[in-house]
Design a protein around this motif. Structure first.
Motif, PDB file in Angstrom:
ATOM      1  N   GLU A   1       0.829  -1.207   0.000  1.00 43.77           N
ATOM      2  CA  GLU A   1       0.000   0.000   0.000  1.00 43.77           C
ATOM      3  C   GLU A   1       0.861   1.254   0.000  1.00 43.77           C
ATOM      4  O   GLU A   1       0.579   2.217  -0.719  1.00 43.77           O
ATOM      5  CB  GLU A   1      -0.921   0.005   1.227  1.00 43.77           C
ATOM      6  CG  GLU A   1      -2.039  -1.013   1.164  1.00 43.77           C
ATOM      7  CD  GLU A   1      -2.827  -1.076   2.474  1.00 43.77           C
ATOM      8  OE1 GLU A   1      -2.665  -0.164   3.318  1.00 43.77           O
ATOM      9  OE2 GLU A   1      -3.609  -2.026   2.629  1.00 43.77           O
ATOM     10  N   ALA A   2       1.914   1.232   0.815  1.00 42.67           N
ATOM     11  CA  ALA A   2       2.808   2.392   0.868  1.00 42.67           C
ATOM     12  C   ALA A   2       3.506   2.583  -0.475  1.00 42.67           C
ATOM     13  O   ALA A   2       3.656   3.713  -0.945  1.00 42.67           O
ATOM     14  CB  ALA A   2       3.838   2.221   1.983  1.00 42.67           C
ATOM     15  N   GLY A   3       3.904   1.490  -1.113  1.00 40.06           N
ATOM     16  CA  GLY A   3       4.539   1.580  -2.434  1.00 40.06           C
ATOM     17  C   GLY A   3       3.599   2.169  -3.467  1.00 40.06           C
ATOM     18  O   GLY A   3       3.987   2.997  -4.295  1.00 40.06           O
ATOM     19  N   ALA A   4       2.321   1.748  -3.418  1.00 43.01           N
ATOM     20  CA  ALA A   4       1.327   2.285  -4.351  1.00 43.01           C
ATOM     21  C   ALA A   4       1.107   3.772  -4.088  1.00 43.01           C
ATOM     22  O   ALA A   4       1.011   4.576  -5.028  1.00 43.01           O
ATOM     23  CB  ALA A   4       0.019   1.515  -4.227  1.00 43.01           C
ATOM     24  N   ALA A   5       1.045   4.156  -2.806  1.00 42.00           N
ATOM     25  CA  ALA A   5       0.865   5.572  -2.465  1.00 42.00           C
ATOM     26  C   ALA A   5       2.064   6.393  -2.922  1.00 42.00           C
ATOM     27  O   ALA A   5       1.916   7.495  -3.458  1.00 42.00           O
ATOM     28  CB  ALA A   5       0.653   5.728  -0.957  1.00 42.00           C
ATOM     29  N   VAL A   6       3.252   5.837  -2.732  1.00 42.15           N
ATOM     30  CA  VAL A   6       4.469   6.533  -3.179  1.00 42.15           C
ATOM     31  C   VAL A   6       4.453   6.684  -4.693  1.00 42.15           C
ATOM     32  O   VAL A   6       4.801   7.738  -5.227  1.00 42.15           O
ATOM     33  CB  VAL A   6       5.736   5.775  -2.699  1.00 42.15           C
ATOM     34  CG1 VAL A   6       6.971   6.267  -3.410  1.00 42.15           C
ATOM     35  CG2 VAL A   6       5.894   5.910  -1.187  1.00 42.15           C
ATOM     36  N   GLU A   7       4.034   5.663  -5.403  1.00 45.64           N
ATOM     37  CA  GLU A   7       3.979   5.717  -6.872  1.00 45.64           C
ATOM     38  C   GLU A   7       2.966   6.777  -7.326  1.00 45.64           C
ATOM     39  O   GLU A   7       3.229   7.544  -8.244  1.00 45.64           O
ATOM     40  CB  GLU A   7       3.618   4.340  -7.435  1.00 45.64           C
ATOM     41  CG  GLU A   7       3.598   4.284  -8.942  1.00 45.64           C
ATOM     42  CD  GLU A   7       4.941   4.592  -9.592  1.00 45.64           C
ATOM     43  OE1 GLU A   7       4.916   5.092 -10.738  1.00 45.64           O
ATOM     44  OE2 GLU A   7       5.989   4.376  -8.973  1.00 45.64           O
ATOM     45  N   GLU A   8       1.803   6.824  -6.659  1.00 48.70           N
ATOM     46  CA  GLU A   8       0.799   7.846  -6.993  1.00 48.70           C
ATOM     47  C   GLU A   8       1.365   9.245  -6.742  1.00 48.70           C
ATOM     48  O   GLU A   8       1.194  10.150  -7.566  1.00 48.70           O
ATOM     49  CB  GLU A   8      -0.465   7.643  -6.161  1.00 48.70           C
ATOM     50  CG  GLU A   8      -1.297   6.458  -6.561  1.00 48.70           C
ATOM     51  CD  GLU A   8      -2.482   6.239  -5.628  1.00 48.70           C
ATOM     52  OE1 GLU A   8      -2.787   7.148  -4.819  1.00 48.70           O
ATOM     53  OE2 GLU A   8      -3.110   5.170  -5.708  1.00 48.70           O
TER      54      GLU A   8
END
Length: 149
Positions: free
Chosen positions: A38-45
């Motif tokens: 989830e943190a990786g997806a948020a960072v990517e966004e």
């Protein structure tokens, strides 16, 4: 046998505790991996959003630089025009002092040349108007020289 049963019971208890800890560790690992995902997806966004904002800023900087360069070029052109105007004013003043002929600046470049001839001794001013379409430049100059106040 009591001792053997106690040891077996302890061993089973140890196995159960180990299994429970192992299962808890697996659940913690799964939760940590999910949180990392989830943190990786948020960072990517956030990275994509920041990349878009950065592009907007780059475009704005380029637009401002282009406008600045345009204004600088216009400023230089204006300086040249002001210098040319000052040069032309001095040239016209010199021309008027030498020839006593003062052309109207509005008529310069048109087909009708107008102006004044000055005579400081007599303190007179005579207006003139010449149509340059009917005469060559030489004839126009001659006509100006022959005029008297």
């Amino acid at each position: 046998m009591d001792l053997l049963e106690k040891m077996g019971s302890s061993a089973r208890h140890c196995r159960e505790v180990y299994q429970k800890l192992h299962n808890d560790d697996a659940a913690v690992i799964q939760r940590v991996e999910a949180m990392l995902s989830e943190a990786g997806a948020a960072v990517e966004e956030d990275r994509e959003r920041m990349t878009g904002l950065l592009q907007v800023l780059k475009d704005e900087v380029n637009r401002i630089e282009t406008r600045f360069n345009s204004l600088e070029a216009k400023k230089e052109e204006l300086k040249k025009l002001e210098a040319l105007q000052q040069h032309n004013t001095h040239e016209l003043s010199l021309f008027a002092q030498v020839t006593r002929i003062v052309p109207d600046t509005e008529s310069i470049g048109s087909s009708i040349l107008t102006g004044s001839i000055l005579d400081e001794q007599k303190r007179l001013r005579s207006e003139f108007k010449l149509d340059t379409t009917e005469k060559s430049e030489f004839e126009t100059c001659r006509a100006l020289w022959r005029m008297e106040v």
